[in-house]
Design an enzyme around this catalytic site. Structure first.
Site, PDB file in Angstrom:
ATOM      1  N   HIS A   1      -3.601   6.786   2.672  1.00 58.10           N
ATOM      2  CA  HIS A   1      -4.204   5.703   2.399  1.00 58.10           C
ATOM      3  C   HIS A   1      -5.211   5.121   2.836  1.00 58.10           C
ATOM      4  O   HIS A   1      -5.649   5.139   4.009  1.00 58.10           O
ATOM      5  CB  HIS A   1      -2.879   4.556   2.388  1.00 58.10           C
TER       6      HIS A   1
ATOM      7  N   CYS B   1       0.950  -1.243  -0.106  1.00 56.54           N
ATOM      8  CA  CYS B   1      -0.082   0.080   0.083  1.00 56.54           C
ATOM      9  C   CYS B   1       0.811   1.273  -0.056  1.00 56.54           C
ATOM     10  O   CYS B   1       0.311   2.337  -0.334  1.00 56.54           O
ATOM     11  CB  CYS B   1      -0.990  -0.034   1.312  1.00 56.54           C
TER      12      CYS B   1
ATOM     13  N   ASN C   1     -10.402  -0.189   0.025  1.00 56.51           N
ATOM     14  CA  ASN C   1      -8.869  -0.302  -0.083  1.00 56.51           C
ATOM     15  C   ASN C   1      -8.363  -0.730  -1.511  1.00 56.51           C
ATOM     16  O   ASN C   1      -8.378  -1.774  -1.731  1.00 56.51           O
ATOM     17  CB  ASN C   1      -8.543  -1.098   1.062  1.00 56.51           C
TER      18      ASN C   1
HETATM   19  N1  ACO Z   1     -18.948  -9.262   8.539  1.00 56.05           N
HETATM   20  C1  ACO Z   1     -19.542  -9.826   9.599  1.00 56.05           C
HETATM   21  N2  ACO Z   1     -18.848 -10.162  10.768  1.00 56.05           N
HETATM   22  C2  ACO Z   1     -17.484 -10.068  10.536  1.00 56.05           C
HETATM   23  C3  ACO Z   1     -16.778  -9.769   9.469  1.00 56.05           C
HETATM   24  C4  ACO Z   1     -17.594  -9.225   8.289  1.00 56.05           C
HETATM   25  N3  ACO Z   1     -17.107  -8.984   6.881  1.00 56.05           N
HETATM   26  N4  ACO Z   1     -15.633 -10.014   9.450  1.00 56.05           N
HETATM   27  C5  ACO Z   1     -15.096 -10.424  10.677  1.00 56.05           C
HETATM   28  N5  ACO Z   1     -16.469 -10.587  11.163  1.00 56.05           N
HETATM   29  C6  ACO Z   1     -16.656 -11.123  12.671  1.00 56.05           C
HETATM   30  C7  ACO Z   1     -15.626 -11.961  13.190  1.00 56.05           C
HETATM   31  O1  ACO Z   1     -15.645 -13.356  12.685  1.00 56.05           O
HETATM   32  C8  ACO Z   1     -15.645 -11.828  14.666  1.00 56.05           C
HETATM   33  O2  ACO Z   1     -16.843 -12.525  15.036  1.00 56.05           O
HETATM   34  P1  ACO Z   1     -16.443 -13.235  16.511  1.00 56.05           P
HETATM   35  O3  ACO Z   1     -16.392 -12.259  17.401  1.00 56.05           O
HETATM   36  O4  ACO Z   1     -17.861 -14.359  16.359  1.00 56.05           O
HETATM   37  O5  ACO Z   1     -15.451 -13.989  16.278  1.00 56.05           O
HETATM   38  C9  ACO Z   1     -16.095 -10.126  14.779  1.00 56.05           C
HETATM   39  O6  ACO Z   1     -16.578  -9.893  13.508  1.00 56.05           O
HETATM   40  C10 ACO Z   1     -14.978  -9.249  15.183  1.00 56.05           C
HETATM   41  O7  ACO Z   1     -13.961  -9.609  14.218  1.00 56.05           O
HETATM   42  P2  ACO Z   1     -12.670  -8.917  14.514  1.00 56.05           P
HETATM   43  O8  ACO Z   1     -11.474  -9.323  13.487  1.00 56.05           O
HETATM   44  O9  ACO Z   1     -12.250  -8.860  15.838  1.00 56.05           O
HETATM   45  O10 ACO Z   1     -13.152  -7.437  14.028  1.00 56.05           O
HETATM   46  P3  ACO Z   1     -12.450  -6.101  14.181  1.00 56.05           P
HETATM   47  O11 ACO Z   1     -13.362  -4.951  15.008  1.00 56.05           O
HETATM   48  O12 ACO Z   1     -10.755  -6.114  14.384  1.00 56.05           O
HETATM   49  O13 ACO Z   1     -12.355  -5.563  12.614  1.00 56.05           O
HETATM   50  C11 ACO Z   1     -10.993  -5.256  10.693  1.00 56.05           C
HETATM   51  C12 ACO Z   1     -12.022  -6.240  11.515  1.00 56.05           C
HETATM   52  C13 ACO Z   1     -12.164  -4.269  10.074  1.00 56.05           C
HETATM   53  C14 ACO Z   1     -10.304  -6.122   9.668  1.00 56.05           C
HETATM   54  C15 ACO Z   1     -10.172  -4.626  11.492  1.00 56.05           C
HETATM   55  O14 ACO Z   1      -9.314  -5.504  12.191  1.00 56.05           O
HETATM   56  C16 ACO Z   1      -9.315  -3.733  10.689  1.00 56.05           C
HETATM   57  O15 ACO Z   1      -9.527  -2.632  10.272  1.00 56.05           O
HETATM   58  N6  ACO Z   1      -8.040  -3.909  10.487  1.00 56.05           N
HETATM   59  C17 ACO Z   1      -7.143  -3.229   9.747  1.00 56.05           C
HETATM   60  C18 ACO Z   1      -6.981  -4.213   8.355  1.00 56.05           C
HETATM   61  C19 ACO Z   1      -6.845  -3.316   7.263  1.00 56.05           C
HETATM   62  O16 ACO Z   1      -7.699  -2.458   6.884  1.00 56.05           O
HETATM   63  N7  ACO Z   1      -6.363  -4.129   6.305  1.00 56.05           N
HETATM   64  C20 ACO Z   1      -6.364  -3.704   4.883  1.00 56.05           C
HETATM   65  C21 ACO Z   1      -4.952  -3.875   4.540  1.00 56.05           C
HETATM   66  S1  ACO Z   1      -3.476  -3.247   5.146  1.00 56.05           S
HETATM   67  C22 ACO Z   1      -3.663  -1.753   4.891  1.00 56.05           C
HETATM   68  O17 ACO Z   1      -4.062  -1.234   4.047  1.00 56.05           O
HETATM   69  C23 ACO Z   1      -3.180  -0.861   6.006  1.00 56.05           C
END
Ligand code: ACO
Length: 330
Positions: A257, A116, A287
């Protein structure tokens, strides 16, 4: 001949027409529009036609950038493409772009891999080439076709990404207070495993077994990435401002980004720049990795948001981990 600075002469973007909404995704995996919007701010993303490749999108963005600059592609003497989803492992996507643009006039074209952060890394290289006088017209492109490496059955990643391309054409600038004022690049190989495509290279060539285990697709530890993204983009932004004797109040637009809205809110809080000075398109593009910074720049210019003399702060973080910042006086 050396030049005190480099300037962005023109910008462009390539956006696939097909839109995939959160509603569409909720019919493919167990997710909902509410979950995706609340956790990421994303409402829809664009997906490239299967018959096309990264170089098609990149060429579209590059062509627009040349047109806006009033420069013929034949005058471009260096093409740098930041991508992790190029046309094929080799040759580079940049040489396909060179051919499609008709930019073969004794110059060079190559790819760089900084996920990225790829566009800002390319901007740094292009800026240095121009300052040093090695090249006069450098086309820097960020392009991704992430839809080809996403696991469409993994709801924790497939909702995040989209396809797109953004480009800038750089040329010499005689006023050292204008153009690209600084670039800062960082990486930390301690975190190679938090975001990667495991199979498909020399470490693990593609095999039927790798495909069955989906190791050729994106794997991400979302929480880890989130933490590093907020901290490192904020640190790189502060460092960039300090290096130029500037502070957060001097910034007109942050072109960050577009990983997700919550990450950008975290960066906004830490750097002390209100979110309304961040140009956002994450809701409509998702993204797009290396394409996101040049895409927001192009869109902000098209919508008349950026005026001559404005101070732009760019920052990005991605797989590597690799991250970067840049300050540009428009
Ligand atoms: N829809 C519904 N539920 C979901 C989804 C979805 N798409 N994805 C995950 N869940 C569920 C999980 O299974 C989990 O359920 P559980 O509690 O029953 O186990 C629950 O939601 C919470 O999951 P987490 O992964 O803990 O959710 P979190 O609040 O951390 O959000 C996210 C996930 C949005 C990916 C977050 O970690 C994030 O923003 N991370 C940054 C990653 C990113 O943006 N990466 C992009 C590439 S890198 C970059 O560009 C910088």
């Amino acid at each position: 001949m050396t030049s005190p600075s480099s300037r962005i002469l023109g910008t462009g973007r390539g956006v696939p027409p097909r839109v995939l909404t959160n509603q569409d995704l909720s019919r493919m995996v167990d997710t909902s529009d509410e979950w995706i919007v609340e956790r990421t701010g994303i409402r829809e993303r664009h997906i490239l036609d299967p018959a096309l490749a990264a170089s098609d999108l990149a060429t579209e963005a590059g062509r627009h950038a040349c047109e806006r600059a009033g420069v013929s592609p034949s005058e471009v003497d260096c093409i740098i493409v930041g991508t992790v989803t190029g046309d094929c492992p080799f040759p580079s996507t940049a040489v396909f772009v060179q051919k499609k643009l008709g930019a073969i006039a004794g110059g060079c074209a190559f790819d760089l891999s900084a996920a990225c952060a790829g566009f800002i890394y390319g901007l740094a290289l292009g800026d240095n080439f121009v300052r040093r006088g090695q090249f006069r017209r450098v086309l820097v492109i960020g392009v991704e076709v992430l839809s080809r490496i996403v696991d469409w059955q993994d709801r924790s990643t497939c909702v995040l990404f989209g396809d797109g391309a953004g480009a800038v054409l750089l040329g010499p600038e005689s006023d050292p207070k204008r153009g690209v004022l600084s670039t800062h690049l960082f990486s930390d190989g301690t975190y190679t495993e938090v975001l990667l495509q495991q199979a498909g290279g020399s470490r693990e060539p593609i095999t039927a077994e790798a495909i069955a285990a989906k190791r050729h697709l994106v794997k991400m530890n979302g929480r880890e990435v989130y933490k590093h993204a907020v901290r490192n983009m904020a640190q790189a932004s502060k460092l960039a401002l300090e290096a130029n004797g500037l502070d957060s109040q001097d910034v007109n637009w942050v072109l960050a980004h577009q990983a997700n809205l919550r990450i950008l809110e975290g960066v906004s809080e830490r750097v002390g720049i209100p979110l309304d000075r961040f140009y956002l398109n994450v809701d409509r593009y998702g993204n797009t990795s290396s394409a996101s910074v040049p895409t927001v720049l192009d869109e902000a210019l098209e919508r008349g948001k950026i005026k001559t003399g404005d101070l732009l702060l760019m920052t990005a973080l991605g797989g590597g981990l690799a991250w970067a910042s840049a300050v540009v006086r428009w």
